[in-house]
Design an enzyme around this catalytic site. Structure first.
Site, PDB file in Angstrom:
ATOM      1  N   ASP A 278       0.846  -1.193   0.000  1.00  0.00           N
ATOM      2  CA  ASP A 278       0.000   0.000   0.000  1.00  0.00           C
ATOM      3  C   ASP A 278       0.885   1.247   0.000  1.00  0.00           C
ATOM      4  O   ASP A 278       1.649   1.453   0.937  1.00  0.00           O
ATOM      5  CB  ASP A 278      -0.895  -0.039   1.249  1.00  0.00           C
ATOM      6  CG  ASP A 278      -1.693   1.243   1.438  1.00  0.00           C
ATOM      7  OD1 ASP A 278      -1.869   1.987   0.451  1.00  0.00           O
ATOM      8  OD2 ASP A 278      -2.128   1.492   2.579  1.00  0.00           O
TER       9      ASP A 278
ATOM     10  N   ASN B  59      -0.219   4.528  -0.224  1.00  0.00           N
ATOM     11  CA  ASN B  59      -0.786   5.801   0.237  1.00  0.00           C
ATOM     12  C   ASN B  59      -1.511   5.717   1.566  1.00  0.00           C
ATOM     13  O   ASN B  59      -2.242   6.637   1.943  1.00  0.00           O
ATOM     14  CB  ASN B  59      -1.718   6.383  -0.840  1.00  0.00           C
ATOM     15  CG  ASN B  59      -2.915   5.474  -1.085  1.00  0.00           C
ATOM     16  OD1 ASN B  59      -2.947   4.340  -0.618  1.00  0.00           O
ATOM     17  ND2 ASN B  59      -3.902   5.977  -1.802  1.00  0.00           N
TER      18      ASN B  59
ATOM     19  N   ASP C   2      -4.054   3.969   2.703  1.00  0.00           N
ATOM     20  CA  ASP C   2      -5.493   3.733   2.864  1.00  0.00           C
ATOM     21  C   ASP C   2      -5.786   2.278   3.243  1.00  0.00           C
ATOM     22  O   ASP C   2      -6.934   1.854   3.306  1.00  0.00           O
ATOM     23  CB  ASP C   2      -6.275   4.136   1.597  1.00  0.00           C
ATOM     24  CG  ASP C   2      -5.941   3.261   0.398  1.00  0.00           C
ATOM     25  OD1 ASP C   2      -5.024   2.413   0.506  1.00  0.00           O
ATOM     26  OD2 ASP C   2      -6.588   3.425  -0.657  1.00  0.00           O
TER      27      ASP C   2
ATOM     28  N   ASP D  60      -1.769  -1.248  -3.811  1.00  0.00           N
ATOM     29  CA  ASP D  60      -2.052  -0.502  -5.037  1.00  0.00           C
ATOM     30  C   ASP D  60      -0.900  -0.630  -6.034  1.00  0.00           C
ATOM     31  O   ASP D  60       0.132  -1.247  -5.737  1.00  0.00           O
ATOM     32  CB  ASP D  60      -2.356   0.965  -4.707  1.00  0.00           C
ATOM     33  CG  ASP D  60      -1.343   1.533  -3.717  1.00  0.00           C
ATOM     34  OD1 ASP D  60      -0.131   1.393  -3.989  1.00  0.00           O
ATOM     35  OD2 ASP D  60      -1.753   2.072  -2.671  1.00  0.00           O
TER      36      ASP D  60
ATOM     37  N   ASP E   2      -4.726 -10.739 -15.435  1.00  0.00           N
ATOM     38  CA  ASP E   2      -5.828 -11.662 -15.217  1.00  0.00           C
ATOM     39  C   ASP E   2      -6.954 -11.260 -16.170  1.00  0.00           C
ATOM     40  O   ASP E   2      -7.344 -10.095 -16.220  1.00  0.00           O
ATOM     41  CB  ASP E   2      -6.307 -11.541 -13.764  1.00  0.00           C
ATOM     42  CG  ASP E   2      -6.648 -12.879 -13.161  1.00  0.00           C
ATOM     43  OD1 ASP E   2      -7.429 -13.610 -13.786  1.00  0.00           O
ATOM     44  OD2 ASP E   2      -6.143 -13.195 -12.072  1.00  0.00           O
TER      45      ASP E   2
ATOM     46  N   ASP F 292      -9.169 -16.450 -16.258  1.00  0.00           N
ATOM     47  CA  ASP F 292     -10.037 -16.881 -15.171  1.00  0.00           C
ATOM     48  C   ASP F 292     -11.125 -17.846 -15.665  1.00  0.00           C
ATOM     49  O   ASP F 292     -11.797 -17.558 -16.661  1.00  0.00           O
ATOM     50  CB  ASP F 292     -10.690 -15.623 -14.584  1.00  0.00           C
ATOM     51  CG  ASP F 292     -11.352 -15.862 -13.254  1.00  0.00           C
ATOM     52  OD1 ASP F 292     -10.634 -16.155 -12.289  1.00  0.00           O
ATOM     53  OD2 ASP F 292     -12.602 -15.750 -13.180  1.00  0.00           O
TER      54      ASP F 292
ATOM     55  N   GLU G 129      -7.123 -20.977 -16.456  1.00  0.00           N
ATOM     56  CA  GLU G 129      -7.614 -21.640 -15.254  1.00  0.00           C
ATOM     57  C   GLU G 129      -8.735 -22.557 -15.707  1.00  0.00           C
ATOM     58  O   GLU G 129      -9.800 -22.099 -16.110  1.00  0.00           O
ATOM     59  CB  GLU G 129      -8.136 -20.625 -14.232  1.00  0.00           C
ATOM     60  CG  GLU G 129      -8.470 -21.279 -12.912  1.00  0.00           C
ATOM     61  CD  GLU G 129      -9.427 -20.463 -12.042  1.00  0.00           C
ATOM     62  OE1 GLU G 129      -9.439 -20.685 -10.833  1.00  0.00           O
ATOM     63  OE2 GLU G 129     -10.182 -19.629 -12.568  1.00  0.00           O
TER      64      GLU G 129
ATOM     65  N   HIS H  30      -4.152 -17.302  -4.899  1.00  0.00           N
ATOM     66  CA  HIS H  30      -5.035 -16.474  -4.082  1.00  0.00           C
ATOM     67  C   HIS H  30      -6.329 -17.194  -3.684  1.00  0.00           C
ATOM     68  O   HIS H  30      -7.128 -16.632  -2.951  1.00  0.00           O
ATOM     69  CB  HIS H  30      -5.372 -15.198  -4.856  1.00  0.00           C
ATOM     70  CG  HIS H  30      -6.178 -15.487  -6.081  1.00  0.00           C
ATOM     71  ND1 HIS H  30      -5.679 -16.209  -7.148  1.00  0.00           N
ATOM     72  CD2 HIS H  30      -7.469 -15.203  -6.398  1.00  0.00           C
ATOM     73  CE1 HIS H  30      -6.621 -16.341  -8.062  1.00  0.00           C
ATOM     74  NE2 HIS H  30      -7.711 -15.743  -7.638  1.00  0.00           N
ATOM     75  N   ASP H  31      -6.537 -18.391  -4.216  1.00  0.00           N
ATOM     76  CA  ASP H  31      -7.737 -19.163  -3.866  1.00  0.00           C
ATOM     77  C   ASP H  31      -7.419 -20.335  -2.938  1.00  0.00           C
ATOM     78  O   ASP H  31      -8.322 -21.105  -2.593  1.00  0.00           O
ATOM     79  CB  ASP H  31      -8.390 -19.744  -5.130  1.00  0.00           C
ATOM     80  CG  ASP H  31      -8.958 -18.676  -6.047  1.00  0.00           C
ATOM     81  OD1 ASP H  31      -9.387 -17.626  -5.549  1.00  0.00           O
ATOM     82  OD2 ASP H  31      -8.958 -18.904  -7.275  1.00  0.00           O
TER      83      ASP H  31
END
Ligand code: GLC
Ligand code: CA
Length: 542
Positions: A21, A23, A25, A29, A98, A200, A255, A328-329
């Site tokens: 990150d 910035n 928040d 990013d 992706d 995907d 995928e 990520h899954d």
């Protein structure tokens, strides 16, 4: 087999929301990614796969896209993207995007038009059907994220299909305009200079015209006989290849859940004119149970070896494997396939890396895997952010199928959020990921497990990955050698060889916490040791 850059490459997957990150928040990013490119270059990877960064209402963290040609506000701007791409290319790093085109967000312009009226020019961009009656959807299919795969839409009194959440309506690939718009969009990204696509759930884009009830697993029926590897899938992929992919020096990986070795040769056969590689999921489905992934079953090593071997031998000379243990899954690989207890975590993460990277195929490293990051000790359901986890908890406990305390245990082992906690950069606040409040909890083990610490320690998991990646560049046998399994019946060891011409490589992996004896085949006794998680440098004859 043809030699190409993507066979020699190692690919690193970034989940942008959780990487860096810039910035404060609390959300990773694009500028954050750019600031860490030197780290990836030093690790030695060649290609970055970016999980989606497009405009999205984030029902499924960016896998629900509302504009394919704009960047998600939270991630930055198109200028930030262009800068990241050019900084990556400057360092010799490629970036693949992706591509999520089985469905869009319900906030995509196409869908907002489509739902307006039956004669709207975008109506046929999606899959609309009448219900069986006023209250009953067109068929019994269940969606991947719980509930029916059909959503009633009041404006026109019809249902639309969504194999994922109701905010992810499925596109109708039988409509030539859909294909044209998708191909144009892909061309636009290729012309920008990106280096390829991870596609995907691409095996689900072609559906049958008839949509009868599916075999009922439970309340809901299974859509897969009608939606996975559907009737026109190869036709559409060949069309995509011809109109877009073949015009650029890019790589593609699909995928393809439910893929078999036979199908993989169609999707990604050498010269098949479709994709370069596919992801298969057989090895990560081995620990499933009655309620899919929601169980505490562990992977059985013999079964694991069988699956990996069938892919290694099944594709030999015909198609190319993609190699992964995490993404990520999936939960963290060291926690799932190995042992993440403090005394074993590092040695085990190195063993798993060796086992995977010495197989034939292109290895994928999921962010943090190179640090040996492990599953996160989430405590209650309120700690989770993932739509799949939250819906599954609600549905399965609500229907009384799984007791809440059991379901929490399963979630802790298997939730996708295990992979989505922030990347652990250093031991400062929030692991150096963000100066604000992260969107999901940071794994409290970051004071121990973090990049800064591992960079400074030559024996770290990070440096071991770095060495494995470097070896791949030096030893052709790692890329091209033919695989053979030894000791198929061993419950504790995964032993295999690779052969290229006169050269042979032996890989021995102990999947247990104990010491195991193994008699090295004669022909290897006089050989040299390439690498090892115990740092041994000699072969001793006993
Ligand atoms: C793929 C993605 C997953 C997403 C789903 C729907 O399986 O990897 O994260 O939820 O597709 O797009
Ligand atoms: Ca941010």
């Amino acid at each position: 087999m043809n030699q190409t850059w993507w066979k020699e490459a190692v690919i690193y997957q970034i989940y942008p929301r959780s990487f860096m990150d810039s910035n404060g928040d609390g959300i990773g990013d694009i500028k954050g990614i750019t600031s860490r490119l030197d780290y990836l270059k030093y690790l030695g990877v060649d290609v970055i796969w970016l999980s989606p960064i497009y405009k999205s209402p984030n029902d499924d963290n960016g896998y629900d896209i509302s504009d394919y040609q704009a960047i998600m506000d939270e991630f930055g701007t198109m200028e930030d993207f262009d800068e990241m791409l050019s900084q990556a290319h400057k360092r010799g790093l490629r970036i693949i995007m992706d591509l999520v085109v089985n469905h869009t967000s319900d906030e995509h312009k196409w869908f907002m038009e489509s739902r307006k009226s039956k004669d709207n020019e975008y109506r046929d961009y999606y899959i609309w059907r009448d219900g069986k009656d006023a209250e009953t959807p067109p068929n019994n299919w269940g969606s991947c994220f719980g509930g029916s795969a059909w959503q009633y839409d009041e404006t026109t009194g019809m249902y639309y299909l969504h194999l994922f959440s109701k905010k992810q309506p499925d596109l109708n690939w039988d409509n030539p305009n859909v294909r044209k718009d998708v191909f144009d969009m892909m061309t636009w990204w290729c012309d920008k200079g990106i280096d390829g696509f991870r596609m995907d759930v691409i095996s689900m884009i072609s559906k049958t015209k008839e949509m009868p009830d599916g075999p009922a697993a439970d309340f809901y029926g299974d859509y897969s006989p009608y939606c996975v590897h559907g009737p026109n899938i190869h036709k559409y992929l060949r069309e995509m290849n011809e109109k877009v992919l073949s015009k650029y020096d890019i790589m593609t990986v699909g995928e393809t859940s439910g893929v078999t070795t036979e199908l993989a040769k169609q999707y990604a056969g050498e010269n098949a004119g479709e994709l370069n590689m596919v992801f298969q999921f057989e090895h990560v489905d081995l620990d499933g149970g009655k309620y899919g992934k929601w169980t505490d079953r562990r992977v059985n090593l013999r079964e694991f070896k069988q699956v990996m071997t069938s892919w290694q031998t099944g594709l030999e000379g015909k198609a190319w494997n993609s190699l992964f243990l995490g993404n990520h899954d999936q939960p963290r690989s060291v926690s799932r396939f190995g042992n993440d207890a403090p005394e074993y975590r590092e040695i085990c993460a190195k063993m798993l890396a060796t086992c995977l990277h010495m197989l034939k195929g292109t290895p994928y490293v999921y962010q943090g895997e190179e640090l040996g990051m492990k599953n996160c000790p989430f405590s209650g359901i309120e700690d989770y952010r993932d739509i799949e986890s939250i819906n599954a908890f609600r549905t399965l406990t609500g229907e009384g199928k799984i007791a809440p305390e059991d379901m929490l245990r399963y979630l802790a082992l298997r939730s996708r959020d295990n992979a989505r906690t922030p990347m652990q950069w250093d031991d400062s606040v929030n692991a150096g990921f963000s100066s604000g409040t992260p969107w999901i909890m940071v794994n409290p083990d970051y004071t121990e497990i973090n990049a800064a610490r591992e960079l400074a320690d030559p024996d770290s998991v990070f440096h071991y990955y770095r060495q494995l990646i470097a070896l791949r560049k030096q030893e052709k046998i790692i890329v091209h050698g033919v695989y053979e399994l030894l000791e198929p019946d061993s419950e504790s060891l995964y032993v295999y060889t690779r052969t290229l011409g006169e050269e042979k490589l032996l890989v021995i992996c102990n999947f247990t916490a104990g010491e195991e004896e193994y008699r090295i085949p004669r022909e290897f006794v006089s050989g040299s040791v390439l690498t090892g998680n115990y740092g041994r440098t000699t072969v001793e004859e006993t």
